[in-house]
Structure formats: C-alpha cells, structure tokens
Design a protein around this motif. Structure first.
Motif, PDB file in Angstrom:
ATOM      1  N   ALA A 198     -27.221  11.816  16.469  1.00 37.02           N
ATOM      2  CA  ALA A 198     -28.021  13.047  16.429  1.00 37.02           C
ATOM      3  C   ALA A 198     -29.097  13.342  15.252  1.00 37.02           C
ATOM      4  N   THR A 225     -24.648   7.187  25.267  1.00 37.73           N
ATOM      5  CA  THR A 225     -23.922   7.765  23.974  1.00 37.73           C
ATOM      6  C   THR A 225     -22.594   7.093  23.816  1.00 37.73           C
ATOM      7  N   VAL A 284     -29.752  13.874  21.822  1.00 41.09           N
ATOM      8  CA  VAL A 284     -29.843  12.078  22.017  1.00 41.09           C
ATOM      9  C   VAL A 284     -30.017  12.115  23.517  1.00 41.09           C
TER      10      VAL A 284
END
Ligand code: SER
Length: 893
Positions: A264, A327, A323
């Motif tokens: 992030a 992930t 983001v």
C-alpha cells in the motif's frame, strides 16, 4: 519469546505433570451443533458430558479456533482476532479447582529459566464466579494472592459454555496488569485493556440446555464428574511476552501486516484508519488460510460464507488502502510462512489452498469492477443533478447484485464528497427480506404458468439416477428465471435448472427433496429445492455460488451424502412406523399422508381416538424391534395388477403408472408402493422415537418421530431432564412419579387448609365489618377490600354474612372485592330488601365495579358477582360503587 516457544513450554509443563499431549482437531467442529471449533474443549465435549469414556484422565492441547461474532472489532482493539490458538489443560474427573489453580500459577509465574512464562506475581489479578468462595480461598492459599486482587463477577463474565446445549461451569480468569499507561487502576472489573485476560480456568460441572444468551440458560443437572477445562490465549500471551502492543504485531501475524503496508506504500503507525485496515488484512488472511487448510471453501452459507466474508473483507481493506491489483498472491504466502512451523500441512497443501483463495479474490474483483462502474455512473448523475446523496436504490443494487457491503459504498461515496441515502437503503433491505420470506412460503407452489416447463418436458422425462448412485454426469437442458427461459445465470442468482438426468430426488411421496451441488466448468450451484412441476420433469432450484452457468453445459450433479443417508433413514422409518401402527391397531390404521426429512418423520393415519401411552410405547417397541431384526429392504418393479394382488399398500388418491415400484420389508409386514429412497437393511434406520401424537381432523391422527441420531439426541435430553428432576427431589428416577404424586397431594391439602383458615378469618371479620357500615344517602354501605389470595366463593359468603348482620331495618349494600390466587380481582355485591326497594340493584353495581377492574360481571338484584384484570383498581372500584349508590338513591328521591 516466540509463539512457537510459548506453545512448547505450555505443552511441556503439562506433559511433565502427567497430561497426554493431544494434537489440534480441525477448525470444522467435530461437534455438529457448532459451525467451528470455538474453544480448546470442543473436541473433548463427549468426555466432559460422559457420553464417551476418555482414554486419559489428563490431557493438554493447543487447539486452532475460529470465532467471528466480533469481526467488526478486529483491528480496533488490541485483542480481537478471528483465528486464535488456545492452549488448554483438561482433567476428566481427576484434579479439580485446586490442581487447576496450582498448575496455572506455577506456569504463569515460574521463571523463564525453569520453563515458565516469568510473569511478575505482583501483576497477576484473578476473577472468580460471584459465589465461588472455594476458588477465592484457593487463590489465597495456593498463590498467596491478596483479597483485593481476587475479584468476583457474575454469569456474564465468570460462567463458561459454548453457547449450545452441553457442558458448562463457573470459571476463574487470570489477568495480567500491563501497567498504568494502559488504563485506570481497579482490576479487570474496571478495565480489560489494561488488565488483559490470558487464561480461563473452567470448573466444568453442569449440563446446560436452552441457551438463549451468555447469562440465560437452564442447568439440567450435574455432569457425571467434576472436570477441568482451561483455555489460555496463545496470541495474548505472545503479545505480552514479545513486548508488542497487540496481537496483530506478534511474530505469526506481523510479517503479513508489514507486507500489506509495503504494497500500500504506507507505514504502519502513521495513520490510525490505515492501521486498522492493515490489522484487518493480516488477521483475516491468516484466518482464511487456516480455514481453507481445513477444507472450507467459499460459499454463501454456513462456514463457506464466513470464509467468503473474511476474504472479501481483506481484499476490500486493501482496496481502501489504495491497492487495486490482486493482493492475495502477495499476502497469503507470507501468512503461510508464518504459520507453517506449527502447521506443516499448510506448506504441502499450499497449491490447493492458494487456488481456492485466489479464485475467490478474482470473483470478487469482477463484481467489484462492474459494481464500481455502476457506482461511478450513479455518482456522476447525482452530482449533475446538484444532489449530495447517492440514492438508496443504487446502494441497494450494489449490495444485492454486486456484493458491495454498505460501508464500502459509504466510503466510496465519501471519497467523491457524497453521502448515501442510508434510510432508503435500509428500507429496501427490509422489503427484500420480507419478499424473501414470502417467496420461501410460496416456493412450493411454483409458478402458475407451466408453459416453459412443458417446453422443456417435450424433450423427454428426466431420468432419475439417484437409486443407484449419488453422483451423475449430466448436461444443463434449460434454465428458468421466474418461470421464463434464460440462457444463463451468474453468481448470486437463484434460478431453476433442468438437467438431462439427475441423481437428485424431487420432493414426493412425503420425502423431502435432496440437497447437494451441481458443478461445471468454473461454476458451482447449490441445490435448494427439487420439484416436479409437470409430470416427469425434475426442476432443481439452485443458487449460483460461483461463476456463470449456461444452458447446454456439461455438469456433475452430486447429492450430499449425509443428507441422503438421513433421508433414507427417515423414509424407511416411516414405512416401519406405518407397519407397526397397523400391527398394533389393526389393518384399518392406514396412512393418509406423511412427510419425512433427515432426522424427522410424521405420519397421518386413519384412527378415531387418541393413542394412550401404553399403545404408543407398543408401537414404538414393534418399530424398533423391526429395526433391530435387520430385515433387508427391497425395491422391485412390477405391474400394478401384481402389486395389488400382493396387497401392497397404495395411498388413497394417488395415481400410479402401470409399472410400479414396491418397497418391501419382512415380506408382507411392510409392502408399499413407493418411489422414495430407502436404507438397504432396516437396522440402518438406527432408532425411531415417537415424540408426539395428535388429532388432524375427524377420524385422523398424526404421529411424529425423530429418527437415527436425532432420536438418540431426543432421548439423551429427556434422560438429562429426568436426572435433574431426580436430583432436585432427591430420589431415584423410578421413584419420581410416586414422589411427585405425593407432593401434588400435599400441595392440594395445604391449599384446602389455607382456604379454610382464610374463610374463618373472613367470617370473624363479618361482625366488625357490619359495625363499620357508613351512611351513603341513607343507605348503610360496607365496602371491603379483602386480602390477596381470597377466593371468590369466600367473598360471596362474607358479603351475605355481613348483609345478614345488617338486617332489614334500613337499606344496606355490601361490596367485597379481592384478588384470588391467580392475582385477578373478583367482586361480590349484596343488597338487602329495603335497598332493592329504593332501586339499588346488585347486578347494576357489579357492572360498575367490574368495569373499573377491567372486566365484566352481572347477576340478580340481591347478589351479583364479577371480575376483572387489574387488582390495583380494587379501591377505585369500591369508590365507584359508593358513587353509583349515591346517584341511584338521589335520582330516585
Ligand atoms: N472453554 C474455555 C474458554 O474457551 C476454557 O478453555 O474460554
């Protein structure tokens, strides 16, 4: 100290003290009443309740646990985690309070060099259940704790149970004072952040049931032995011993959090909101990893839903941290590396685990993408109209169709400087819930227009393959949405599916439909209901759990094995109960209807009167003997004619094809025309327990029963109840009826005695009351409020007695009122002859009084009686009578 080391020291300490080390059980609870393993004791429940003999008297474990009721708290406090590990030591009828306290104290305060945790004895506080003087005394004796560090708490904090019927007991909790910088002084009753609970010692000694809340349940009796169940939060001890601030910062979690911060481009500790999100990510990813490791897959129900929620919450939290990319492929391996030392299977099984997790992220990303476009359009439109709030129906559509939690919509709106019409959103949610309820009711009725079904039926009937096996390769012949053909359906939608052939049993002949899944290339459908809306056509109502299904695709249709076993038991059980009824009552006791599903059956039959207890027992005994005799259960096809010759029972009003299926047990003992699924041998039914018998219209009765393990559970609960009663009344169970009869007789005698005493006390008052008569416009009036518990009959004799004593020289009225045993007030009014001549009537006065008391009444002119509901109004009622007398007399003069 590393988490792995804390775990090792714990197990060593108890192994040294004679405990057997037992490996962690799965997160999928071995106890069917619980979705997940929520505590270290769950795998040991049968030993605690005495259902099974424990193989050891002392055991110790580090158990994987999941608790998600506080999911919203994760990341906000220091101590809420959805996955955690519980260190526990258990004694099954061996040591009790003193041993548990001594073992715990030694480990908590033992020095690091001696294998302990080295906590300063001066930082330890404990709580005990409010009346547990014994535990309090032991903390003083064993640990030398001063009184002020032993605090007492009630059911809410210091009684432990799983939230389901089962074992429970008072507990004693151990807290560590983290110091004044973490909160006010005063011990755990004042502040549970500063004083952190690390260990709960439960003195398991009671069987409980009817659990409505933590502090609302019923104790049904003592457990067969006094046991110990303790739970130490491994993560909590770790964060204290690792000198970090919360459980998200311990060695098993923090690397994932740091990786998330790196992705992030932020730094943990820089912004409170971001920190909370990072903790959510680290916690939820670890929990998801462990759940998938134990075989859970994302779905819209039960365990699968919890997993889906955890994964989606972590993906969303990463989005909110900025983001946009996938992930989980970055984060899940980090979490796995943190956990694999303790759980090596995570490494060897990681290919499977990761593909489940990544698949779910991809599915969520797709819905997020479409949802985000819809959101952007709506946001632009809102702004172009110079409005400030996004409409409620947009928020609802995002939630309903695209799985957007409302807080995601709120945050996205806030980023655009908009608010959301939350009230509108909630209204639509409520409406939808109501619609769903109504739909559920209407579900069985199907659609009035069967045109679309008939078209599908034209290609031929749906062959049923479910007698031979539970899995069939098949093909989607058609899909229907609200009765209309559609080419496909996607995730989240509920549609009807017709297959070329199916192993799913459609509800018929009293048997409920099968449950299970239909899967194909990239999609998974959960079967909710199976019906035959037109003859020969099987329609599966399904929810699309994953992916998109298109007409014409190849599928694998799989019936849930456990469900089907239960369904077979219940249906064979129904035939057995039917045969038993006819054996006991005679052949005229013919079945007129039935319903069965796993664990339960009900059967309506022709019979004119209630079955007595002895008859019910006999039917039950005949049924269970037939189960025990292990008769083969056969199903044969034959011409209807032949079946009739054999005397096979056919249901009145049903139409049968020329070729019929006959299910048979013990020759002609049970021979029925039936298309249902059955066990192979009668013993597989296990057990049938009749639970009820009632009337369903003239000449028709209904019996209900639990079947198989449900039958056992029912009996076990009854047994616990009997043993509780026997304990309460201090007799052997077989002496209960006699003891209760005696008690009832005693109570009846005592009540009689009491009413005699009351009547004579009232009689004694009559003279006094007559002397106290007041003059109301020339009428002698006695208004008497009798003590609570006075019977209406006694009021009546008293009123007549007082009226007699007042004689007939002048007009007189007696009004007596009081609440009886039930608390409801009665009133009696008696008027003498001169009173009646003056126009005063008992019946009219009673109506006045009863109205004030919230009821009604009436009677003749000389004596009348009434009652009401509100005993607090007795005084007012008597006053109202007095006024009414005044009014009558003055009007008359
Ligand atoms: N069962 C108790 C708890 O979970 C102690 O193990 O807290």
């Amino acid at each position: 100290m590393e988490t792995a080391e804390i775990r090792r020291r714990f197990l060593d300490h108890f192994e040294k003290n004679g405990h057997t080390v037992v490996p962690s059980a799965s997160l999928i609870s071995p106890d069917p009443s619980l979705l997940f393993t929520v505590a270290g004791m769950v795998p040991f429940i049968p030993y605690l309740t005495g259902q099974q003999t424990p193989p050891w008297q002392r055991a110790t474990s580090v158990q994987k646990c999941i608790r998600t009721q506080d999911i919203e708290e994760v990341g906000k406090t220091t101590r809420h985690g959805t996955f955690f590990q519980m260190n526990g030591n258990f004694s099954f009828g061996d040591y009790f309070k003193e041993g548990a306290i001594a073992h715990a104290w030694e480990l908590v305060t033992g020095s690091i060099s001696d294998g302990g945790f080295g906590f300063d004895p001066g930082s330890v506080w404990v709580t005990v259940f409010h009346d547990d003087d014994e535990a309090a005394a032991l903390w003083k004796k064993v640990a030398g704790l001063p009184d002020e560090r032993i605090q007492r708490r009630g059911l809410l904090d210091n009684y432990w149970h799983t939230g389901q019927p089962g074992p429970g007991g008072p507990c004693s909790e151990i807290y560590i004072d983290r110091g004044p910088q973490y909160g006010p002084d005063g011990g755990p009753v004042v502040d549970e952040d500063r004083f952190l609970e690390i260990w709960n010692l439960v003195f398991m000694q009671e069987q409980i049931t009817d659990v409505k809340a933590k502090d609302d349940f019923v104790v049904v009796g003592e457990l067969p032995s006094k046991n110990i169940d303790t739970g130490m939060g491994l993560e909590r001890v770790a964060y204290l011993l690792q000198g970090v601030e919360n459980l998200y910062e311990i060695d098993q979690v923090f690397p994932t959090l740091q990786k998330a911060a790196e992705l992030a481009g932020t730094r943990y500790g820089a912004d409170h909101g971001d920190d909370v999100r990072l903790r959510v990510v680290a916690d939820h990813i670890r929990s998801s990893l462990m759940l998938i490791g134990d075989g859970v897959t994302p779905s819209n129900e039960g365990r699968g839903y919890v997993l889906r929620r955890l994964l989606r919450r972590s993906v969303r939290a990463m989005r909110l941290l900025g983001v946009q990319d996938r992930t989980l492929p970055e984060l899940l391996p980090v979490s796995k590396d943190c956990m694999k030392a303790a759980y090596p299977d995570l490494e060897s099984d990681f290919a499977r685990i990761s593909s489940v997790a990544y698949g779910e992220e991809d599915a969520f990303r797709r819905t997020l993408q479409t949802g985000t476009q819809i959101f952007d359009l709506a946001a632009d439109e809102t702004k172009s109209k110079a409005l400030t709030a996004l409409p409620g129906d947009t928020a609802f559509k995002l939630h309903d169709t695209y799985g957007f939690p409302i807080d995601l919509t709120l945050e996205m709106a806030a980023e655009q400087g908009l608010s959301v019409d939350e009230a509108g959103f909630r209204r639509l949610m409520t409406e939808q819930r109501e619609r769903a309820k109504a739909d559920a009711k209407a579900k069985k009725t199907g659609h009035a227009d069967t045109g679309a079904y008939r078209e599908l039926r034209e290609a031929g009937p749906t062959p049923f393959t479910g007698y031979e096996g539970l899995e069939t390769d098949s093909r989607v012949r058609g899909l229907l949405l609200d009765g209309v053909s559609v080419p496909g359906a996607s995730e989240g939608e509920t549609v009807e599916v017709v297959l070329d052939r199916t192993p799913f049993y459609a509800e018929s002949g009293g048997q409920d439909s099968d449950a299970g899944v239909i899967t194909g290339d990239g999609f998974e459908l959960e079967v909710l209901d199976v019906q035959r809306p037109v003859k020969g056509l099987v329609v599966h109502k399904v929810r699309v759990l994953k992916g998109e299904v298109i007409s014409g695709q190849e599928v694998a249709a799989k019936v849930d094995r456990e469900w089907r076993i239960g369904a077979c038991q219940a249906h064979s059980g129904t035939h057995i109960v039917h045969a038993a009824l006819r054996q006991v009552l005679g052949p005229q006791a013919l079945q007129s209807g039935s319903y069965n599903k796993p664990g339960y059956l009900r059967l309506d039959f022709a019979w004119g009167q209630a079955l007595g207890a002895a008859t019910r027992s006999e039917v039950e005994e005949v049924a269970n003997l037939a189960i025990r005799r292990d008769h083969p259960v056969s199903a044969t096809y034959m011409p209807l004619e032949r079946a009739r010759e054999l005397g096979a029972l056919a249901l009145f009003g049903e139409t049968y094809d020329e070729e019929v299926r006959v299910v048979e047990m013990a020759g002609s003992w049970s021979r029925e025309l039936c298309g249902g699924t059955h066990v192979g041998h009668s013993s597989q039914v296990g057990l049938v327990t009749l639970t009820g018998e009632s009337s369903v219209g003239a000449g028709s009765r209904r019996v209900e029963a639990f079947v198989g393990i449900e039958g056992f559970r029912y009996l076990a609960t009854e047994r616990a109840l009997v043993s509780r009663l026997a304990d309460l009344l201090k007799v052997q169970p077989d002496q209960l009826p006699e003891r209760i009869e005696r008690l009832v007789a005693q109570v009846r005698d005592a009540e009689k005695e009491l009413s005699k005493v009351r009547a004579s006390a009232l009689g004694a008052r009559a003279g006094e009351l007559a002397a106290s008569a007041r003059d109301v416009y020339g009428v002698a009036f006695v208004g008497y409020e009798a003590p609570a518990g006075t019977a209406a009959d006694d009021l009546r004799s008293l009123a007549l007695d007082v009226r007699g004593r007042l004689g007939n020289e002048k007009p007189a009225v007696v009004a007596a009122s009081g609440a009886g045993d039930t608390g409801r007030p009665s009133v009696v009014i008696a008027v003498n002859e001169p009173g009646r001549e003056w126009g005063v009537k008992a019946g009219a006065l009673v109506r006045v009084a009863a109205q004030t008391l919230g009821g009604g009444g009436g009677g003749k002119d000389d004596v009348a009686q009434g009652g009401g509901t509100d005993a607090s109004k007795i005084g007012d009622a008597l006053t109202a009578v007095e006024h009414a007398i005044g009014e009558t007399v003055t009007r008359g003069s």
